[in-house]
Design an enzyme around this catalytic site. Structure first.
Site, PDB file in Angstrom:
ATOM      1  N   GLU A  52      55.691 106.441  -6.715  1.00  0.00           N
ATOM      2  CA  GLU A  52      56.679 106.844  -7.717  1.00  0.00           C
ATOM      3  C   GLU A  52      56.056 106.996  -9.103  1.00  0.00           C
ATOM      4  O   GLU A  52      56.503 107.810  -9.901  1.00  0.00           O
ATOM      5  CB  GLU A  52      57.839 105.850  -7.767  1.00  0.00           C
ATOM      6  CG  GLU A  52      58.755 105.879  -6.551  1.00  0.00           C
ATOM      7  CD  GLU A  52      58.268 105.013  -5.410  1.00  0.00           C
ATOM      8  OE1 GLU A  52      57.150 104.430  -5.519  1.00  0.00           O
ATOM      9  OE2 GLU A  52      58.982 104.898  -4.385  1.00  0.00           O
ATOM     10  N   PHE A 114      68.659  93.766  -0.293  1.00  0.00           N
ATOM     11  CA  PHE A 114      67.354  94.347   0.018  1.00  0.00           C
ATOM     12  C   PHE A 114      67.079  95.521  -0.924  1.00  0.00           C
ATOM     13  O   PHE A 114      67.915  96.386  -1.113  1.00  0.00           O
ATOM     14  CB  PHE A 114      67.311  94.812   1.483  1.00  0.00           C
ATOM     15  CG  PHE A 114      66.021  95.494   1.829  1.00  0.00           C
ATOM     16  CD1 PHE A 114      64.822  94.782   1.825  1.00  0.00           C
ATOM     17  CD2 PHE A 114      65.994  96.844   2.131  1.00  0.00           C
ATOM     18  CE1 PHE A 114      63.629  95.411   2.123  1.00  0.00           C
ATOM     19  CE2 PHE A 114      64.800  97.474   2.439  1.00  0.00           C
ATOM     20  CZ  PHE A 114      63.609  96.754   2.430  1.00  0.00           C
ATOM     21  N   GLN A 115      65.912  95.522  -1.498  1.00  0.00           N
ATOM     22  CA  GLN A 115      65.478  96.557  -2.447  1.00  0.00           C
ATOM     23  C   GLN A 115      66.416  96.678  -3.648  1.00  0.00           C
ATOM     24  O   GLN A 115      66.621  97.758  -4.187  1.00  0.00           O
ATOM     25  CB  GLN A 115      65.287  97.916  -1.759  1.00  0.00           C
ATOM     26  CG  GLN A 115      64.082  97.903  -0.811  1.00  0.00           C
ATOM     27  CD  GLN A 115      63.618  99.280  -0.383  1.00  0.00           C
ATOM     28  OE1 GLN A 115      64.417 100.192  -0.260  1.00  0.00           O
ATOM     29  NE2 GLN A 115      62.322  99.421  -0.124  1.00  0.00           N
ATOM     30  N   LYS A 164      74.318 103.530  -3.682  1.00  0.00           N
ATOM     31  CA  LYS A 164      74.366 104.319  -2.452  1.00  0.00           C
ATOM     32  C   LYS A 164      75.793 104.686  -2.045  1.00  0.00           C
ATOM     33  O   LYS A 164      76.055 105.799  -1.590  1.00  0.00           O
ATOM     34  CB  LYS A 164      73.681 103.529  -1.323  1.00  0.00           C
ATOM     35  CG  LYS A 164      73.459 104.359  -0.078  1.00  0.00           C
ATOM     36  CD  LYS A 164      72.553 103.645   0.926  1.00  0.00           C
ATOM     37  CE  LYS A 164      72.260 104.573   2.110  1.00  0.00           C
ATOM     38  NZ  LYS A 164      71.356 103.946   3.083  1.00  0.00           N
ATOM     39  N   MET A 475      35.456 102.900 -21.925  1.00  0.00           N
ATOM     40  CA  MET A 475      35.869 102.465 -23.261  1.00  0.00           C
ATOM     41  C   MET A 475      35.835 100.940 -23.360  1.00  0.00           C
ATOM     42  O   MET A 475      35.487 100.378 -24.396  1.00  0.00           O
ATOM     43  CB  MET A 475      37.270 103.012 -23.586  1.00  0.00           C
ATOM     44  CG  MET A 475      37.682 102.829 -25.032  1.00  0.00           C
ATOM     45  SD  MET A 475      36.552 103.659 -26.184  1.00  0.00           S
ATOM     46  CE  MET A 475      37.400 105.211 -26.464  1.00  0.00           C
TER      47      MET A 475
END
Lengths: 570, 157
Positions: A52, A114-115, A164, A475
């Site tokens: 993502e 969940f999630q 959802k 760097m």
């Protein structure tokens, strides 16, 4: 006639189509699954990223290259948390972004489902605005609002979180109406009185500098800027985000100021009697220690975001407004005035000759990035869109690449997000399939998002990637060398792992390698010829090279370190 | 550092309090007092924020950037009517009872509940008056106390 009944998911896709979104970047998952069903049948192109964060940077690259909204879709929980980096990045660099995230069912919110993650809370400080929807009927209107907020005023990211069950809820498609945003009314037209006062200050100035940045590019004000600078003979410095807003190579262009800026650009600000700051935010990478910054200068500060004015440096003339309108106003107010800047311009011209950017490429020695960049640009006939990551290579590209057009230089300026280049290049190439898109990356950066090379090959997005491979976090190594007694703690990566040729090949791209000077022309020409697949060039470069000029963080812009010799006097 | 009072008109939408407070804390500033409640206009709430900000201008600008923030007015302390509410539960016994009630009544506190060994008083007034009342009650044993956020209105048009 009864109104057409759609699911929330269908409303999302219909809403995006209604807003003329043609491309979205994303990764599906449980909570957002309903939206992927109608997306399958939509003319909207979906690019399936491998992470993502990559999807978010792709959307940013798309937006930075086009100046239009970039759209990213992710699922709840980890999908949304993976988006936080691109959102914060877009907020810092004022990139218009719309993120749509799935959320667990509204009945499950708060139950540690969940999630489940508190996406609205997590993204609050990383977005310009965000929403949690509670009814499918809101979708068309909220999407219109979200696009409006993302793309107007100071652009930025907006997130819409949709549970959802709301995606599955049925509601009528109602064309979005007028927006009701009593708290959001960006000022675009500057106050004429302030513009008048600014012009009086400019008329009196003998040493003015136009200090311009990303605001010029967002406002598409480069032509107006060109007129203002050339008509009144005012030198221009372009910040990291503003590279390309004024053409490099023009005699009035002093290029980038700041920590790794051009000597003349940085010094011109120090010596100026007036800063005409437009679409810039006096970032610490430009000002170094603000108490030593442009001590002799009065400041005209124009920005569309009132909060930027006076944040770091007080302005004698504050102007809130869109860069384009401000510049038009200034040109009008200055009329046929002839400014007395001739001496100033010649002084800076001489300074440019006396203190050029320099590097030392030996014939048989290890390759230096600036040299390779200059060779690459010579071989590149067309105007390329150049995308960089963060670190030494980014500074070198900004310094040594000749930018002449806006929206051709994409990088992560404010947040400094390593791993930006590859996915952002994919986003830019998606928007402009016929343009040459070059990701000029460091090896440390590349390894942070390199799985998106698979996205580029499977989605047929033939970008070209040059990995400047110094086997180090360059760097970090440079700072360790200067400030930590050359104690190279955790900055070494190794040159040969991964084997970039095999990595490229395994991910469906062509891998090429540059080891020495004699490889450059041959390899880059081959890279430029291949257009049916992504190409990755492993360009092995000197790990000990350092970026100069340099002003250490918190230092004074009057003390510029020009080379390694100067370091000894620190 | 002197106190600054911001009167912030916001859209009555979920999360608006979190947005405002996170914007302030994100810039590293503290809030002395914050109260929020409905206004006479439907869909609009008002927050009264009391801070000791040096950089109040910057915070005002940052708050103004929030989409749900409609208007911010900084109130002039000399022209402002300000009030705060307090509920205080103090322990009482036969010896202290009279003294507690007398001091409460002289302080204009109202008794809202009395039990065998405690009393609850309500007091509305300036923060200073509330502080004073708290100090008066302290020797008797404050069991619990809560103060509402300060609210304020400009006393001119």
């Amino acid at each position: 006639m009864t109104k057409e009944q759609l699911t929330g998911a269908e409303l999302v896709i219909r809403g995006l189509e209604y807003l003329n979104v043609s491309t979205v970047f994303g990764v599906p998952g449980g909570a957002i699954l309903p939206a992927y069903d109608p997306l399958y049948d939509s003319p909207i192109r979906h690019i399936l990223a491998r992470h993502e964060q990559g999807a978010g940077h792709m959307a940013e690259g798309y937006a930075q290259a086009t100046g239009e909204l970039g759209v990213v879709i992710a699922t709840s929980g980890p999908g949304a948390t993976n988006l936080i980096t691109p959102l914060a990045n877009a907020l810092m660099d004022s990139t218009p972004l719309l993120a749509i995230t799935g959320q667990v069912a509204s009945t499950a919110i708060g139950n540690d489902a969940f999630q489940e993650a508190y996406t609205v809370g997590l993204s609050m400080a990383a977005t310009k605005h965000n929403y949690l929807l509670t009814d499918a009927s809101e979708i068309p209107q909220v999407l219109k609002e979200a696009k409006f907020i993302a793309t107007t005023g100071r652009p930025g990211p907006v997130l819409v979180d949709i549970p959802k069950d709301i995606l599955n809820q049925v509601a009528a498609w109602v064309e979005p109406g007028d927006l009701d945003l009593p708290g959001y009314k960006p000022t675009t037209e500057p106050n004429p009185k302030m513009v008048q006062q600014a012009s009086s200050l400019i008329k009196k100035s003998k040493k003015p500098i136009l200090y311009v940045g990303g605001g010029i590019i967002h406002s598409k004000a480069n032509n107006e800027l060109f007129e203002l600078a050339t008509k009144f003979n005012i030198p221009v410095v372009t910040t990291l985000m503003g590279r390309g807003a004024f053409p490099d190579g023009h005699e009035l262009c002093l290029e980038m100021p700041g920590m790794h800026g051009n000597y003349t650009a940085t010094t011109s600000i120090q010596n100026a009697d007036l800063l005409i700051a437009i679409g810039v935010r006096f970032d610490d990478r430009v000002t170094a220690n603000p108490s030593f910054f442009a001590q002799n200068a009065k400041v005209i500060h124009a920005d569309i975001d009132p909060a930027e004015i006076g944040k770091v440096r007080d302005a004698e003339i504050p102007i809130v407004g869109d860069a384009k309108s401000v510049i038009k106003g200034l040109i009008e107010a200055l009329g046929d005035e002839k400014l007395d800047t001739g001496n100033w311009v010649s002084e800076l011209k001489e300074m440019k000759t006396e203190f050029p950017l320099s590097y030392n490429q030996e014939d048989k020695g290890p390759l230096k990035v600036p040299y390779v960049l200059e060779e690459l640009q010579k071989l590149t006939k067309e105007e390329a869109i150049v995308v960089a990551g963060v670190g030494q290579h980014q500074m070198w590209v900004s310094q040594h690449w000749n930018f002449t057009e806006p929206n051709t230089w994409l990088n992560s300026g404010g947040l400094g997000t390593m791993g930006y280049a590859l996915p952002a290049a994919i986003g830019a190439k998606t928007a402009y399939p016929d343009k040459l898109v070059l990701a000029l990356d460091g090896d440390g950066c590349f390894q942070m998002t390199c799985q998106e090379l698979i996205t580029a090959s499977t989605e047929n997005i033939p970008i070209k990637i040059v990995v400047f491979n110094n086997g180090n976090h360059g760097m970090v190594r440079q700072w360790q060398k200067i400030f930590y007694n050359s104690k190279f703690s955790a900055s070494e990566l190794t040159h040969d792992t991964p084997d970039y040729l095999k990595l490229a090949e395994s991910m469906g791209a062509v891998g090429l390698r540059i080891m020495e000077k004699s490889d450059i022309e041959k390899v880059f020409n081959k890279m430029l010829e291949i257009n049916d697949r992504p190409v990755l060039v492993d360009c092995v470069v000197d790990p000990d090279d350092m970026v100069f000029p340099m002003v250490p963080a918190g230092g004074s812009n009057d003390q510029i370190i020009m080379n390694e010799e100067d370091l000894k006097n620190l | 550092m002197s106190e600054r009072i911001l009167s912030v008109l916001v859209e009555d939408k979920p999360g608006v309090l979190a947005r405002v407070s996170s914007t302030i804390s994100r810039r590293g500033f503290n809030i002395n007092s914050l109260s929020v409640g409905p206004t006479n206009i439907e869909g609009r709430s008002k927050m009264t924020i009391v801070t000791e900000l040096d950089a109040v201008e910057q915070v005002k600008k940052q708050l103004n950037k929030l989409v749900n923030v409609i208007k911010i007015v900084e109130l002039d302390p000399n022209m402002t009517i300000e009030t705060e509410v307090l509920l205080l539960k103090v322990s009482i016994n036969k010896d202290s009872q009279t003294s507690v009630i007398e001091k409460a009544s002289l302080s204009n506190a109202t008794s809202v509940d009395v039990g065998q060994d405690f009393a609850i008083f309500e007091l509305t007034g300036s923060s200073k008056e509330l502080d004073k009342f708290e100090a008066l009650m302290k020797p008797f044993g404050i069991i619990e106390m809560v103060r509402g956020g300060r609210i304020a209105l400009q006393s001119n048009l």
